[in-house]
Design a protein around this motif. Sequence first.
Motif, mmCIF file in Angstrom:
data_model
loop_
_atom_site.group_PDB
_atom_site.id
_atom_site.type_symbol
_atom_site.label_atom_id
_atom_site.label_comp_id
_atom_site.label_asym_id
_atom_site.label_seq_id
_atom_site.Cartn_x
_atom_site.Cartn_y
_atom_site.Cartn_z
ATOM 1 N N TRP A 211 46.245 114.817 38.068
ATOM 2 C CA TRP A 211 46.715 113.513 38.534
ATOM 3 C C TRP A 211 45.675 112.773 39.373
ATOM 4 C CZ3 TRP A 211 51.908 116.115 40.195
ATOM 5 C CH2 TRP A 211 52.725 116.267 39.067
ATOM 6 N N GLY A 212 44.636 113.461 39.838
ATOM 7 C CA GLY A 212 43.549 112.745 40.493
ATOM 8 C C GLY A 212 43.398 112.925 41.983
ATOM 9 N N ALA A 213 43.994 113.967 42.577
ATOM 10 C CA ALA A 213 43.753 114.232 43.994
ATOM 11 C C ALA A 213 42.294 114.636 44.191
ATOM 12 C CB ALA A 213 44.673 115.344 44.485
ATOM 13 N N ASP A 214 41.778 114.415 45.388
ATOM 14 C CA ASP A 214 40.398 114.806 45.693
ATOM 15 C C ASP A 214 40.320 116.197 46.306
ATOM 16 O OD1 ASP A 214 38.942 112.322 44.993
ATOM 17 O OD2 ASP A 214 40.268 111.483 46.513
ATOM 18 N N ALA A 215 41.406 116.654 46.895
ATOM 19 C CA ALA A 215 41.517 118.018 47.412
ATOM 20 C C ALA A 215 42.998 118.367 47.403
ATOM 21 C CB ALA A 215 40.952 118.134 48.819
ATOM 22 N N ILE A 216 43.299 119.628 47.222
ATOM 23 C CA ILE A 216 44.694 120.062 47.169
ATOM 24 C C ILE A 216 44.856 121.324 48.000
ATOM 25 C CG2 ILE A 216 45.072 119.074 44.879
ATOM 26 C CD1 ILE A 216 44.818 121.909 43.733
ATOM 27 N N GLY A 217 46.098 121.672 48.299
ATOM 28 C CA GLY A 217 46.298 122.895 49.068
ATOM 29 C C GLY A 217 47.726 123.087 49.482
ATOM 30 N N CYS A 218 47.886 123.841 50.566
ATOM 31 C CA CYS A 218 49.215 124.216 51.047
ATOM 32 C C CYS A 218 49.244 124.099 52.566
ATOM 33 C CB CYS A 218 49.534 125.650 50.622
ATOM 34 S SG CYS A 218 51.158 126.255 51.136
ATOM 35 N N ASN A 219 50.331 123.578 53.101
ATOM 36 C CA ASN A 219 50.489 123.524 54.548
ATOM 37 C C ASN A 219 51.906 123.954 54.911
ATOM 38 O OD1 ASN A 219 51.716 120.919 53.680
ATOM 39 N ND2 ASN A 219 51.873 120.561 55.883
ATOM 40 N N CYS A 220 52.178 124.003 56.188
ATOM 41 C CA CYS A 220 53.499 124.330 56.718
ATOM 42 C C CYS A 220 53.909 125.733 56.275
ATOM 43 C CB CYS A 220 54.512 123.268 56.283
ATOM 44 S SG CYS A 220 55.996 123.203 57.321
ATOM 45 N N SER A 221 54.943 125.869 55.476
ATOM 46 C CA SER A 221 55.427 127.155 54.968
ATOM 47 C C SER A 221 55.789 128.063 56.143
ATOM 48 C CB SER A 221 54.400 127.782 54.027
ATOM 49 O OG SER A 221 54.030 126.831 53.032
ATOM 50 N N ASP A 222 55.793 129.394 55.938
ATOM 51 C CA ASP A 222 56.272 130.261 57.027
ATOM 52 C C ASP A 222 55.139 130.990 57.734
ATOM 53 O OD1 ASP A 222 55.578 132.086 55.131
ATOM 54 O OD2 ASP A 222 57.511 133.119 55.061
#
Length: 625
Positions: A211-222
């Motif tokens: 879709w065209g993001a420049d960086a991706i990842g994960c935040n928050c969670s447990d």
Amino acid sequence: MKTGKVAESLFGGGSERKVVLCDGAMGSMLYGRGVFINRCYDELNLSQPDVVRGVHLEYLQAGAEVIETNTYGANSIRLKRFGLEARVAEINLAGVRLARECVDQMREKQGSEAFVAGAMGSLGDLTVSAEEAFAAFSEQVRALAQGGPGVGADLLIVETLPGMLEAEQAIRAAKAEAPALPLIVMVTVSESGDCLDGTSPEEAARRMTEWGADAIGCNCSDGPATVLSVIERMRPMTTLPLAAMPNAGQPRAIDGRSLYLTSPEYMASFARRFVQAGATFVGGCCGTTPQHTRAMRGALRALEAQATGVQAVESGAAARVVASKVEPPPLAERSRVGAKIATGAFVTMVEIVPPKGIDTTHELEGAEELHRLGVDAINVPDSPRASARMSAQSLCVQIQQRVGIETILHYTCRDRNLLSIQSDLIGASSIGLKNVLCLTGDPPKMGTYPDATAVFDVDAIGLVKIVEGLNHGLDIGGNAIGASTGFTISVAANPGVPDIDNEVRRFAAKVEAGAEFGITQPVFDMRLLEQFLKRIEGFRIPIVAGIWPLTSVKNAEFMKNDLKVSMPDEIMRRMAAAGSPEAARATGIAIAQEMLTAARTMVQGVQVSAPFGKYKAAAQVLGVV
């Protein structure tokens, strides 16, 4: 990938991609300042701007390179709950202005460079349609980006997204309304490790990349462990930079307040692991504080510095002095310890801890007796367990000059920056100290002055590279120092840690950096030592086993519970069965002698500790009295 100053500064490219430290929580920081959760935190940009500024400045002072605007919930859908849906632009513009003021202030005062990220969070309503989501995100992006980089936001961070509908629409909105701004998009996951809509991290990474993001990842969670797992699963699915910004664990209700109890040191340890797993952007979410950011900054600086010594020699100004590189003397000619290691002879060492004051009488008398009994060298710890003691270098010099026995200087990275490290080591070589044990060091929180500041410009791996460079006559910048420092380089190993895979990886990195022999933590379980030696067969260097004569069952419990040394139940039972202090000490010596006998066929030497300054006990273990 976006182009321009911001993109180049934050994203780099290829092997030159740098690690960027982002800030931590805004909401829980405001909560900690007494702002109740029934308030609209985004509206504080208008009604209590000084409170928001204060949080931003704390993160910048802690070392954050990217700060997020206080606009996580400043979209029309979330603001509608507070009757503020008509003030989207006003609130977002104020959020950018406050963050920009803080970045500019820090640049003027300290010359530090940081960037403003326009923060956008989930919409908070899983029933919204794709069209509604696109409209809400678009309105917020327009406000955050108004004026362009340097006036508006420098980049956009969309975070805590529950699933792919919001991720897709947020990316579409950013590309439509602010195509020049770099865009980081992060999902959150449940305990199962999948997004809240059931999408796997692998599939999420694939889609957000397309879709065209420049960086991706994960935040928050447990917490950090979950986010690390997600990053590891995303890495094979994308070539984009990855972002990891976990909560500081799960909140706990204490005295009516929700508090996050994950320590800064724990978060810092995961900051390293995020980078090793491929993350470029590292920060925190709920519950993280400037203290967490400062600890993570130290951990990341250590990682960055590990390769500095090698890179400095291979590029830039250092390339002009590479001809000045010298070959160090052969190991057998650098020191008596080095000669024994080089020839395969069995080495005996005893540890003497520096005193807490200026009187070294007890330590020198102990060294004299051990020297007379034929011990090869004295190991001198560097402020063990972050306690304030005489410097290890001072005691080493006194022992060598007054007693004549060779010493091994323990040298930690905890208290020194790169300049101090090089100065100390060059000085140590010039006064005759030729054996160095390279250590990261215990964090100050463990010691007698828990508020002391740690440096950690490098860790033990980076320190080995520095010493190796000095041995070749070059400082960390590739500048000639005139001659080799001639150190024998040793490193620590712990066969009994729970995460043995990480220990083996780090030991391999130490060997690659230039370590010439290793010294283990105290060993009480020979099976673990044997297994560790088998794991390092492909890159094994001579190993010296640590031996500790226990003094009591309490001493054994301390080793097991506080120092996390693997202690077999049989040894605990034997120490508990001792009927008197004298019997306990005798049992401890007997156990240590058994460990030495068992280890002798597996290693090239032993280092025997002398608990509480009982040097005679160490000599008894070695069988020299």
